[in-house]
Design a protein around this motif. Structure first.
Motif, short mmCIF file in Angstrom:
data_model
loop_
_atom_site.label_atom_id
_atom_site.label_comp_id
_atom_site.label_asym_id
_atom_site.label_seq_id
_atom_site.Cartn_x
_atom_site.Cartn_y
_atom_site.Cartn_z
N ARG A 28 41.44 56.68 45.74
CA ARG A 28 40.17 55.97 45.91
C ARG A 28 39.87 55.09 44.70
NH1 ARG A 28 37.54 56.35 50.83
NH2 ARG A 28 35.50 56.63 49.88
N ARG A 29 40.86 54.85 43.86
CA ARG A 29 40.62 54.05 42.66
C ARG A 29 40.15 52.65 43.00
NH1 ARG A 29 45.53 55.52 38.44
NH2 ARG A 29 44.95 57.71 38.11
N LEU A 30 40.58 52.14 44.15
CA LEU A 30 40.12 50.82 44.57
C LEU A 30 38.61 50.75 44.62
CD1 LEU A 30 42.50 49.76 47.50
CD2 LEU A 30 42.33 48.71 45.24
N ILE A 31 38.00 51.83 45.12
CA ILE A 31 36.54 51.84 45.23
C ILE A 31 35.90 51.90 43.84
CG2 ILE A 31 34.56 53.18 46.07
CD1 ILE A 31 36.26 53.90 48.50
N HIS A 32 36.50 52.68 42.94
CA HIS A 32 35.97 52.72 41.57
C HIS A 32 36.06 51.33 40.93
CE1 HIS A 32 35.92 56.88 42.34
NE2 HIS A 32 37.15 57.16 42.00
N GLN A 33 37.19 50.65 41.14
CA GLN A 33 37.37 49.32 40.56
C GLN A 33 36.39 48.32 41.18
OE1 GLN A 33 41.49 48.41 41.22
NE2 GLN A 33 42.21 50.11 39.96
N ALA A 34 36.23 48.39 42.50
CA ALA A 34 35.32 47.48 43.19
C ALA A 34 33.88 47.72 42.75
CB ALA A 34 35.45 47.63 44.70
N THR A 35 33.54 48.98 42.51
CA THR A 35 32.19 49.30 42.02
C THR A 35 31.92 48.58 40.71
OG1 THR A 35 32.20 51.47 43.11
CG2 THR A 35 30.68 51.17 41.27
N ALA A 65 29.19 44.19 37.78
CA ALA A 65 29.20 43.01 36.92
C ALA A 65 28.62 41.78 37.63
CB ALA A 65 30.63 42.72 36.46
N GLN A 66 28.82 41.69 38.93
CA GLN A 66 28.35 40.52 39.66
C GLN A 66 26.83 40.44 39.74
OE1 GLN A 66 30.35 40.92 43.44
NE2 GLN A 66 32.20 39.84 42.76
N VAL A 67 26.18 41.56 39.98
CA VAL A 67 24.74 41.51 40.24
C VAL A 67 23.92 42.39 39.28
CG1 VAL A 67 24.93 40.81 42.64
CG2 VAL A 67 25.06 43.23 42.07
N ASP A 68 24.58 42.96 38.27
CA ASP A 68 23.88 43.69 37.21
C ASP A 68 22.99 44.80 37.77
OD1 ASP A 68 23.10 44.40 34.65
OD2 ASP A 68 21.45 42.96 34.58
N ILE A 69 23.63 45.76 38.45
CA ILE A 69 22.91 46.93 38.94
C ILE A 69 23.66 48.18 38.48
CG2 ILE A 69 21.92 45.81 40.97
CD1 ILE A 69 24.21 46.87 42.63
N SER A 70 23.12 49.35 38.76
CA SER A 70 23.76 50.59 38.32
C SER A 70 25.02 50.84 39.13
CB SER A 70 22.80 51.77 38.49
OG SER A 70 22.61 52.07 39.86
N ALA A 71 25.88 51.68 38.59
CA ALA A 71 27.12 52.03 39.29
C ALA A 71 26.83 52.70 40.62
CB ALA A 71 27.98 52.93 38.40
N ASP A 72 25.83 53.58 40.66
CA ASP A 72 25.47 54.26 41.91
C ASP A 72 25.02 53.26 42.96
OD1 ASP A 72 26.10 56.75 40.95
OD2 ASP A 72 24.04 57.33 40.50
N PHE A 94 29.20 39.61 45.87
CA PHE A 94 27.75 39.79 45.95
C PHE A 94 27.10 38.87 44.92
CE2 PHE A 94 29.43 43.74 47.63
CZ PHE A 94 28.61 44.00 48.70
N ILE A 95 26.02 38.20 45.33
CA ILE A 95 25.32 37.27 44.43
C ILE A 95 23.82 37.53 44.53
CG2 ILE A 95 27.10 35.49 44.63
CD1 ILE A 95 25.22 34.06 46.64
N ARG A 96 23.12 37.07 43.51
CA ARG A 96 21.64 37.11 43.55
C ARG A 96 21.15 35.73 43.96
NH1 ARG A 96 18.82 41.36 41.69
NH2 ARG A 96 19.92 42.94 40.46
N ALA A 97 20.28 35.71 44.97
CA ALA A 97 19.72 34.44 45.45
C ALA A 97 18.25 34.68 45.78
CB ALA A 97 20.48 33.94 46.67
#
Length: 227
Positions: free
Chosen positions: A166-173, A178-185, A216-219
């Motif tokens: 499941r490392r892909l999911i950890h990496q994608a998280t 980084a993209q939208v500056d939110i918590s890991a959870d 994911f982006i902020r708009a």
């Protein structure tokens, strides 16, 4: 039992030990939750791996209940009684033709970190003797899994990657964070929500995020998906 005791570094043999003594068609061993992360360590077949993945993605199912309660979960009729306990999970495995599911916790003392999942396509029940035997085997696997996890600390680069990693999911998280500056959870929850909305496994969505096909982006103060 001796065969299982003597296979601490051979996860591929964990599932076979359960199949050799219990009336089930498949088995999977997985870590769940925050202690060791959610990962399928071994699976006897692709269907067992899929059943694990569905539970990871949905956050419900017998493995979660077994881990949280530290007690076995025995459901011989997942198509009926299972729909009340795990509605999304029970619905998701309808195409797999699974009738019975069982889960035994991976735990040492107060530490709970996973489960052994068993399934059968035909309706079956485990006798008290079989259930106790499976519990004893799960205790052995618990020690193996925890020892391997502790031994791998600080050595992730050299650790063999499971075919069900499941490392892909950890990496994608990390990418979403980084993209939208939110918590890991929250980042993981967004991936889970996107997978649910698209009717796809989380690992497929995670791969799209890592490869840049989904961002994911902020708009206007909101977080949106940019395909």
């Amino acid at each position: 039992m001796d065969t299982l005791e003597n296979a601490p570094d051979q996860p591929e043999r964990y599932c076979g030990a359960f199949l050799s003594v219990l009336p089930v068609a498949g088995a999977a061993v997985s870590t769940i939750g925050h202690v060791l992360g959610s990962e399928t360590i071994a699976a006897s077949d692709s269907q067992a791996a899929r059943i694990d993945e569905i539970q990871f993605d949905l956050g419900e199912g017998p493995c979660w209940d077994a881990m949280r309660s530290a007690t076995p979960v025995l459901e011989p009729a997942v198509g009926t009684a299972g729909r009340e306990r795990w509605p999304a999970f029970a619905q998701s495995i309808v195409p797999d033709g699974v009738n019975s599911v069982f889960a035994f916790p991976l735990a040492i003392g107060p530490l709970r970190f996973g489960a052994v999942d068993l399934y059968s396509r035909i309706p079956v029940s485990l006798s008290d003797t079989q259930a106790h035997q499976a519990e004893a085997m799960a205790e052995i696997v618990s020690r193996h899994v925890l020892r391997r996890a502790l031994a791998s600390i600080g050595d992730d680069a050299n650790e063999p990657v499971s075919a069900f990693s499941r490392r892909l999911i950890h990496q994608a998280t990390g990418v979403v964070l980084a993209q939208v500056d939110i918590s890991a959870d929250d980042a993981r929850l967004m991936i889970q929500g996107q997978a649910f909305a698209a009717g796809r496994p989380m690992m497929e969505v995670a791969q799209d995020i890592i490869d840049g096909r989904l961002r994911f982006i902020r708009a206007a103060g909101r977080i949106e998906v940019a395909l």
